[in-house]
Every structure is written in structure tokens, then in C-alpha cells.
Design a protein around this motif. Structure first.
Motif, short mmCIF file in Angstrom:
data_model
loop_
_atom_site.label_atom_id
_atom_site.label_comp_id
_atom_site.label_asym_id
_atom_site.label_seq_id
_atom_site.Cartn_x
_atom_site.Cartn_y
_atom_site.Cartn_z
N ASN A 148 0.81 -1.22 0.00
CA ASN A 148 0.00 0.00 0.00
C ASN A 148 0.84 1.27 0.00
N HIS A 149 2.16 1.10 -0.04
CA HIS A 149 3.07 2.25 -0.18
C HIS A 149 3.99 2.04 -1.38
N ALA A 150 3.39 1.54 -2.45
CA ALA A 150 4.12 1.32 -3.70
C ALA A 150 5.35 0.43 -3.48
N PHE A 151 5.18 -0.57 -2.62
CA PHE A 151 6.24 -1.53 -2.34
C PHE A 151 7.49 -0.86 -1.75
N ALA A 152 7.28 0.22 -1.02
CA ALA A 152 8.35 0.88 -0.27
C ALA A 152 8.02 0.76 1.22
N SER A 153 8.82 1.41 2.06
CA SER A 153 8.60 1.38 3.50
C SER A 153 8.26 2.78 3.99
N THR A 154 7.53 2.85 5.07
CA THR A 154 7.19 4.14 5.67
C THR A 154 8.26 4.60 6.66
N LYS A 155 9.28 3.77 6.87
CA LYS A 155 10.34 4.11 7.81
C LYS A 155 11.54 4.67 7.05
N ALA A 156 12.27 5.54 7.70
CA ALA A 156 13.49 6.06 7.09
C ALA A 156 14.43 4.91 6.76
N ARG A 157 14.61 4.01 7.70
CA ARG A 157 15.40 2.80 7.49
C ARG A 157 14.80 1.68 8.34
N ASP A 158 14.48 0.58 7.70
CA ASP A 158 13.94 -0.55 8.45
C ASP A 158 15.02 -1.14 9.36
N LEU A 159 14.58 -1.92 10.33
CA LEU A 159 15.51 -2.53 11.27
C LEU A 159 16.13 -3.78 10.67
N ALA A 160 17.37 -4.04 11.05
CA ALA A 160 18.01 -5.29 10.67
C ALA A 160 17.23 -6.45 11.29
N ILE A 161 17.21 -7.58 10.61
CA ILE A 161 16.40 -8.71 11.06
C ILE A 161 16.86 -9.20 12.43
N GLY A 162 15.89 -9.31 13.34
CA GLY A 162 16.17 -9.80 14.68
C GLY A 162 16.98 -8.85 15.53
N GLN A 163 17.10 -7.58 15.10
CA GLN A 163 17.92 -6.61 15.83
C GLN A 163 17.15 -5.30 15.98
#
Length: 581
Positions: A295-310
Motif C-alpha cells: 500500500n506504499h508502492a512496495f516501499a517502507s514508511t520508515k526512514a530505514r527498516d531494522l536489521a532482522i532480529g535486531q
């Protein structure tokens, strides 16, 4: 007859080449006075434009030596990362508008260099194969070049002579059209377009809608009337029966690996299931869709997503996957050339998915449902392979609908014109200079008309959106790949389609809104804000955009949002416009 080399076309081309070379020679002989230099430069450019049809099609690399962009490039295939310095008209143009007598020596040197490359181009042009089918293909590509590069002054960035030069280029096409029966309709549209181009300040939006689209349609009808079979080869441009400006018919597989035989619709459907499946991650808790939100054109609403499990952020912003199929570079730094390779790198990255294609393959091979889906897509196979997983995911990304925005509907009269949106497009292609990097109609950095190269740019992106006290973002970008100084802080030019849905912006997610993006560009990027960016490709001068102009640009960008047709009350394009002359 379509494959027959035509002597009369060869004769026209030779006459145009001789005229061009004579005009460059006259420029070479000019006294070092501004009026004479500018006048002869303009005459030489017009002569080149009247000659450019066949060279642009057959000899694009040689043309770059005569009329390429003024920015230096890195030879990425050279072990020493040699710098390739620009040559030709655009280099000379920067010295002539205005001309400073102190530059006389270097101006003479650059004009002599131009003349040498012009001689080489004309020599090569003698060996061009002049056929009916190639003429139609070359002119069709030229129409796209006019709209994507001509209207934005891409190759006349200082003198701003592009409208006059398009008139000359169109005039150079007319002699070839007389070879064909019933060519009067096409010539009528050319004449009408030339008259419109002579009107100072004529809207780029209306030039495309009222003149370029009908011109291409009439060209296709002329081809069919003369029973000239269309050339068949792998290209990104849509087939002849669809308009150049209808993105649904662009070829999303142009940059694909084509590694496996498969049923592409079934592969894309399988890829969609994989895209939402957390089994692709090492801990089974993250899917592709966790960061690339539909729903965001396959982008993220965050400046930078978190590293997995961190709890630490990833190094860069999650980019949109919309239109990712239409670029030769993937990731912000362009380190992957294919979607399939991007998928492999993301799955194996310890901070993103922390898995591997081999591990994913092993998981899926234990599941009867997935075995059935892969067999439906790829046929009987002993086991699910990593390459099949890559291919299915890439096919899904390539299947994401495109060209379903209000702006696209406006161009083809499926929606009424919106004056603010049209004005925003004119600014985008003109005063705001966006269209010189975000090329119409994809509005990304993949350069028309051949679409073989996706550009990167050095903008001097700041670490925050505090432009009063700017600090440079430390991410070196493409520099990490080749250690070439010209690549320092260079990042891929993404599409601005759907950009109203993909905040925050830039590789670091530092800009929270389109308003802040425009403020940054209006200031001249990092260099315009006072930062030391030695190789910034964005002009450092202020654009001096008014608030009304910024509002129009944002309205235009919002009109580039792709929405399902049912949400807009619109019917997707299915009509073959070229059949409706």
C-alpha cells in the motif's frame, strides 16, 4: 521490399552529412568573437539535428562523441577506472553562452575535437543500411527522443535551443517520407508540430498530447499502408500496435536473465506467494512484504527498516519495487544488474533476510503445495531450485501494474485535463529540470530511447532535512563498487512514479516529505547548500521556484500514483490507439 537497401535514402543521408560537416567546419573557422561563434554554433547544431535520424539509430556511441552529455564518466570496465571526458557540442556550448575571450584557446581546442569526431561520424554513416523497416523504427525512436530529451533541453542545457533543434530534426525526416505512398497525413502532423514548437513557451504536456501522440499513430498507419513489416527484436519499447507512451505495453522482461523456460503468469503468481512468505527469512519472521509494503508502492514508511532480529537500522532506505523492472541497476548503489541477482543478495544478506536460496529451496522442497505450484510454473522438475525461486520472485515484481495513473489517463483523454497537473509536468520538464534525470515516460534514470543504461547521480544528499545547518550524509554510495572519485556519493536515479506514496525519501530516508525534496533541489542540492561536493552532477544554482510552482510540481507527482482502475472509476487501457487514426 522492407529489407531492401534504398539508394535514394542513402543519397539524402549523404547530403545531410555533407551539410553538417560543412557547418562544423565553418564553426571551426569562426573568429573568436561571441556573435560569430554563437551564430555558427547554432547553424552547426541545426545541421546536425537535420542529419541525426540514422546516426542516432545505428551509431549511438559515435553520436555521444559529437553530442553527448557534458559530464565525465568512469570506464567501469577499465582496471584503472579511467575517466572518460565529454566531447562535442554540449562541451562547446558551455564555453559559448556566454563566451569569454580568455577561453579562446580551449574553445578552439574543443571545436577542433568536435570537428574530428564529426568527420568520424560521417564516415561511419556511409555504411548504414537504409531500409524501409529501419526508417520506421528509427523515426519512432526519434519521436520518443523528442519527448524525453528534447522537451527537457537535455542536450541543449545552456543555450535552451531544443525547440528550434527539434524543428530542424523533423525537417530532416521529411525527405525520407516522400519515398512512401500516402505520406501526406504524417507530414501534416509534422508541420503542425513544427508550428507549435515555434510558439514560445508552448506547453510540453500539450505538445505530447496534441502532436507527438497523433504523429506516432500516423507513422504506424503509414507503415501499415505501405505494407512494411515491423522489425522484431528484444527491446523495452512497446510493439507498434501500442503507443510509445502507454507503459502497460513496455517490456518488463527486457533486463531479465531469461534463464528458465516457464509459464510467466504462473511464475508471477507463485512469486507473489513467495513474496509474502516469511519462510524466505532465516528466522521465519520476515517476508519481502515486511519492508516492501504494497500500500506504499512496495516501499517502507520508515526512514530505514531494522536489521532482522535486531534493533539497529539498516544502512539505507527501503526503495520502491514499482518500475524496478525498467532499470539496469538494482539497489541504491546499483551493485546488481538484474532483479534475480538483487533477490539473491537480499535473501543472503545477514541484516536483511539472513538466509540463503539453498536454505529456502530446502524448506520448500518439503512442502507438497509449493512443489505443485513450482511444477505448474516451470514444468516437471526433480526439485525446487534456487534459480526457480529467484525467477518466480522477479516475475512477480515485473508483473506489478504500471502506467495506471491519472496523468497517463489524462494524456489519452480518459480523464479531463487538470491544469495544475499539466503545469506541474511542464515545470518538471522545464524550469525545475527534473526531466533531465528522471526521463519521460518512465520518469526514472533509464535513458531513452534505447533504455540500455540507468544513470546514477551525485546530489550531495544531506544527513537530515535541516538545510539551514546542513551536513553531508557519509554514505559513499556507488564509490564502494569501483573506488572511482566520480562515483563518490552517487546513487541510482529511481522513478518518481508513485513517489507521493513512498515517503520518506532519498537513500537515507532523511527527507520526510515531497516539500522537503523540492526545497533541497530548489537550493541546488548539497553544493547549493554550501557543502563541498566536488563531482555533484546536479547544478548548484537555485531554481528559484515559487510556492505556486512547487504546489504544481507536487500535484503532478501525486497524479503519477498508480491506482487500481476500480478505485479511480477508470477502465485500464485496452484500446490499440495506433489503429484509430
Amino acid at each position: 521490399m522492407a529489407c531492401q537497401t534504398l539508394p535514394e535514402m542513402a543519397t539524402i543521408n549523404q547530403q545531410q552529412a555533407d551539410h553538417f560537416l560543412n557547418k562544423v567546419h565553418a564553426l571551426q573557422q569562426s573568429p573568436m568573437q561571441q556573435d560569430s561563434l554563437q551564430s555558427r554554433f547554432f547553424e552547426a547544431r541545426l545541421a546536425f539535428k537535420s542529419f541525426e535520424l540514422w546516426p542516432n539509430y545505428y551509431l549511438p556511441e559515435a553520436v555521444k562523441k559529437v553530442n553527448g552529455p557534458v559530464l565525465p564518466k568512469v570506464d567501469e570496465h577499465d582496471a584503472n577506472r579511467k575517466t572518460l571526458h565529454p566531447t562535442g557540442f554540449q562541451v562547446v556550448e558551455e564555453y559559448l553562452f556566454p563566451f569569454h575571450p580568455a577561453d579562446s584557446s580551449i574553445v578552439r581546442e574543443k571545436i577542433n575535437e568536435l570537428y574530428s569526431y564529426a568527420q568520424g561520424l560521417c564516415r561511419q554513416a556511409k555504411y548504414i543500411q537504409f531500409t524501409e523497416a529501419h526508417f520506421f523504427q528509427a523515426f519512432r525512436e526519434q519521436i520518443l527522443t523528442y519527448t524525453a530529451l528534447g522537451l527537457s533541453n537535455f542536450d541543449s542545457p545552456v543555450a535552451k535551443h531544443s525547440h528550434q533543434e527539434m524543428i530542424a530534426s523533423l525537417e530532416g525526416v521529411k525527405p525520407y517520407l516522400h519515398h512512401f505512398h500516402l505520406q501526406s497525413t504524417t507530414i501534416y502532423y509534422i508541420n503542425a508540430l513544427q508550428r507549435a514548437l515555434r510558439i514560445d513557451g508552448y506547453s510540453s504536456y500539450h505538445l505530447i498530447k496534441k502532436y507527438f501522440i497523433p504523429l506516432e499513430r500516423s507513422l504506424n498507419n503509414l507503415r501499415k499502408t505501405n505494407q512494411v513489416k515491423a522489425l522484431s527484436f528484444n527491446q523495452m519499447m512497446p510493439p507498434w500496435e501500442q503507443s510509445l507512451f502507454k507503459l502497460q505495453q513496455f517490456n518488463p522482461h527486457y533486463f531479465s536473465l531469461h534463464p528458465l523456460k516457464r509459464k510467466i503468469p504462473a511464475s508471477a503468481e507463485l512469486g507473489e506467494q513467495l513474496f509474502f512468505d516469511p519462510q524466505l527469512s532465516g528466522n521465519g519472521q520476515r517476508s519481502c512484504a515486511s519492508c516492501h509494503q504494497t500500500n506504499h508502492a512496495f516501499a517502507s514508511t520508515k526512514a530505514r527498516d531494522l536489521a532482522i532480529g535486531q534493533q539497529k537500522p539498516l544502512p539505507r532506505n527501503t526503495p520502491s519495487l514499482n518500475y524496478a523492472a525498467f532499470q539496469s541497476l538494482q539497489f541504491w548503489d546499483g551493485r546488481a544488474g538484474k532483479l534475480e541477482d538483487q533477490i539473491r543478495q537480499v535473501i543472503s544478506n545477514p541484516e536483511e533476510m539472513n538466509s540463503s536460496l539453498a536454505m529456502v529451496s530446502e524448506k520448500l522442497n518439503t512442502q507438497a503445495s509449493y512443489q505443485k505450484y513450482f511444477e505448474e510454473a516451470f514444468g516437471p522438475t526433480p526439485s525446487i531450485s534456487p534459480l526457480q525461486i529467484q525467477t518466480a520472485l522477479a516475475d512477480y515484481i515485473r508483473s506489478i501494474p504500471v502506467g495506471q495513473s491519472a496523468f497517463d489517463q489524462m494524456l489519452f483523454s480518459k480523464l479531463p485535463d487538470n491544469p495544475q497537473v499539466a503545469h506541474g509536468f511542464d515545470l518538471f520538464m522545464g524550469k525545475a529540470q527534473c526531466g533531465t534525470c528522471h526521463f519521460f515516460p518512465l520518469f526514472n534514470g533509464t535513458v531513452p530511447p534505447h533504455f540500455t543504461e540507468t544513470e546514477t547521480e551525485v546530489l550531495g544528499i544531506t544527513a537530515t532535512e535541516n538545510f539551514r545547518e546542513p551536513t553531508l550524509d557519509p554514505d559513499a554510495g556507488k564509490y564502494h563498487l569501483y573506488q572511482a572519485d566520480l562515483h563518490l556519493f552517487a546513487f541510482k536515479t529511481p522513478t518518481v512514479r508513485n513517489s507521493a506514496l513512498t515517503a520518506p525519501y532519498m537513500h537515507n530516508g532523511a527527507f520526510s516529505s515531497l516539500e522537503k525534496v523540492l526545497e533541497f533541489y530548489d537550493a541546488g542540492g548539497g553544493a547549493g547548500l554550501g557543502l563541498n561536493i566536488p563531482h555533484q552532477t546536479l547544478p548548484a544554482d537555485s531554481l528559484h521556484l515559487s510556492q505556486n510552482e512547487k504546489d504544481a510540481l507536487i500535484a503532478f507527482l501525486a497524479a503519477l500514483n498508480d491506482q487500481p482502475a476500480e478505485q479511480q472509476g477508470l477502465i485500464p487501457f485496452v484500446t490499440m490507439e495506433a489503429e484509430q487514426d
